[in-house]
Design a protein around this motif. Structure first.
Motif, short mmCIF file in Angstrom:
data_model
loop_
_atom_site.label_atom_id
_atom_site.label_comp_id
_atom_site.label_asym_id
_atom_site.label_seq_id
_atom_site.Cartn_x
_atom_site.Cartn_y
_atom_site.Cartn_z
N THR A 19 0.83 -1.20 0.00
CA THR A 19 0.00 0.00 0.00
C THR A 19 0.87 1.26 0.00
OG1 THR A 19 -1.72 -1.19 1.21
CG2 THR A 19 -1.84 1.21 1.22
N ALA A 20 1.91 1.27 0.80
CA ALA A 20 2.81 2.42 0.85
C ALA A 20 3.53 2.61 -0.48
CB ALA A 20 3.83 2.25 1.98
N MET A 21 3.96 1.53 -1.10
CA MET A 21 4.65 1.64 -2.39
C MET A 21 3.72 2.18 -3.47
SD MET A 21 7.82 0.88 -2.24
CE MET A 21 7.84 1.78 -0.73
N ILE A 22 2.47 1.74 -3.47
CA ILE A 22 1.50 2.24 -4.45
C ILE A 22 1.25 3.73 -4.22
CG2 ILE A 22 -0.92 2.12 -5.16
CD1 ILE A 22 -0.72 -0.93 -4.70
N TYR A 23 1.10 4.12 -2.96
CA TYR A 23 0.87 5.54 -2.64
C TYR A 23 2.04 6.41 -3.09
CZ TYR A 23 0.45 9.79 0.11
OH TYR A 23 0.40 11.10 0.49
N VAL A 24 3.25 5.98 -2.79
CA VAL A 24 4.43 6.77 -3.14
C VAL A 24 4.61 6.82 -4.65
CG1 VAL A 24 6.96 6.81 -3.00
CG2 VAL A 24 5.60 6.38 -0.96
N TYR A 25 4.35 5.70 -5.34
CA TYR A 25 4.47 5.69 -6.80
C TYR A 25 3.45 6.63 -7.43
CZ TYR A 25 4.67 4.14 -11.59
OH TYR A 25 4.79 4.11 -12.95
N ARG A 26 2.22 6.59 -6.96
CA ARG A 26 1.19 7.48 -7.49
C ARG A 26 1.54 8.94 -7.26
NH1 ARG A 26 -2.50 5.32 -10.93
NH2 ARG A 26 -3.31 3.39 -10.12
N LYS A 27 2.12 9.22 -6.09
CA LYS A 27 2.50 10.59 -5.76
C LYS A 27 3.58 11.12 -6.70
CE LYS A 27 4.20 13.15 -1.78
NZ LYS A 27 4.73 13.02 -0.44
N ASP A 28 4.50 10.27 -7.10
CA ASP A 28 5.63 10.68 -7.94
C ASP A 28 5.45 10.32 -9.41
OD1 ASP A 28 6.89 11.65 -5.72
OD2 ASP A 28 8.12 9.87 -5.40
N LEU A 29 4.25 9.98 -9.82
CA LEU A 29 4.03 9.52 -11.19
C LEU A 29 4.41 10.56 -12.23
CD1 LEU A 29 3.07 7.13 -12.82
CD2 LEU A 29 0.75 8.03 -12.68
N SER A 30 4.11 11.83 -11.97
CA SER A 30 4.46 12.87 -12.96
C SER A 30 5.97 13.01 -13.09
CB SER A 30 3.83 14.20 -12.55
OG SER A 30 4.32 14.62 -11.30
N LEU A 31 6.70 12.88 -11.99
CA LEU A 31 8.17 12.94 -12.06
C LEU A 31 8.73 11.74 -12.80
CD1 LEU A 31 9.11 14.25 -8.52
CD2 LEU A 31 9.23 15.47 -10.68
N HIS A 32 8.13 10.57 -12.59
CA HIS A 32 8.59 9.36 -13.28
C HIS A 32 8.44 9.51 -14.79
CE1 HIS A 32 8.36 6.41 -9.68
NE2 HIS A 32 8.73 7.61 -9.30
N LYS A 33 7.31 10.05 -15.22
CA LYS A 33 7.09 10.23 -16.65
C LYS A 33 8.07 11.23 -17.25
CE LYS A 33 2.21 9.03 -16.71
NZ LYS A 33 0.85 9.49 -16.93
N LEU A 34 8.49 12.20 -16.47
CA LEU A 34 9.42 13.21 -16.95
C LEU A 34 10.85 12.69 -17.03
CD1 LEU A 34 9.96 16.22 -17.68
CD2 LEU A 34 10.29 16.61 -15.23
N HIS A 35 11.30 12.00 -15.99
CA HIS A 35 12.71 11.62 -15.91
C HIS A 35 13.03 10.22 -16.42
CE1 HIS A 35 13.81 15.22 -13.76
NE2 HIS A 35 12.83 15.02 -12.89
N TYR A 36 12.05 9.35 -16.52
CA TYR A 36 12.31 7.96 -16.90
C TYR A 36 11.54 7.57 -18.16
CZ TYR A 36 14.07 7.88 -12.14
OH TYR A 36 14.74 8.14 -10.99
N LYS A 37 11.65 8.39 -19.19
CA LYS A 37 10.87 8.15 -20.42
C LYS A 37 11.24 6.84 -21.11
CE LYS A 37 9.64 12.81 -21.75
NZ LYS A 37 9.84 13.88 -22.70
N GLY A 38 12.51 6.53 -21.28
CA GLY A 38 12.92 5.36 -22.04
C GLY A 38 13.19 4.13 -21.21
N SER A 39 12.78 4.12 -19.96
CA SER A 39 13.12 3.01 -19.08
C SER A 39 12.41 1.71 -19.47
CB SER A 39 12.82 3.35 -17.63
OG SER A 39 11.45 3.60 -17.45
N LEU A 40 11.26 1.80 -20.12
CA LEU A 40 10.57 0.59 -20.55
C LEU A 40 11.41 -0.17 -21.58
CD1 LEU A 40 8.06 -1.19 -20.50
CD2 LEU A 40 7.11 0.24 -22.30
N TRP A 41 12.07 0.54 -22.47
CA TRP A 41 12.92 -0.12 -23.47
C TRP A 41 14.12 -0.81 -22.82
CZ3 TRP A 41 10.51 -1.02 -27.64
CH2 TRP A 41 9.56 -0.14 -28.11
N ILE A 42 14.65 -0.20 -21.78
CA ILE A 42 15.77 -0.82 -21.04
C ILE A 42 15.30 -2.11 -20.39
CG2 ILE A 42 17.41 -0.48 -19.17
CD1 ILE A 42 18.09 1.65 -20.97
#
Length: 62
Positions: A19-42
């Motif tokens: 639950t804590a991991m989901i909450y923290v991930y949701r909170k930082d989702l906009s930052l993840h999209k900005l800084h980790y764009k190509g991580s899916l390909w990796i």
């Protein structure tokens, strides 16, 4: 093997941790999209590399 108290604690810990991991991930989702764009390909390349190693192992085993 485990007491009932240990199993309850493990279950409670896993639920709270996930639950804590989901909450923290949701909170930082906009930052993840900005800084980790190509991580899916990796990640896909990593799984492909592991798959290739597994296939090589199977062929060299024979």
């Amino acid at each position: 093997m485990f007491t009932s108290g240990q199993l309850y604690f493990a279950l409670f810990f896993v639920i709270v941790f996930v639950t804590a991991m989901i909450y923290v991930y949701r909170k930082d989702l906009s930052l993840h999209k900005l800084h980790y764009k190509g991580s899916l390909w990796i990640l896909l390349a990593f799984f492909a590399f592991i798959g290739i190693l597994f296939i090589i192992k199977l062929f060299l085993k024979e």
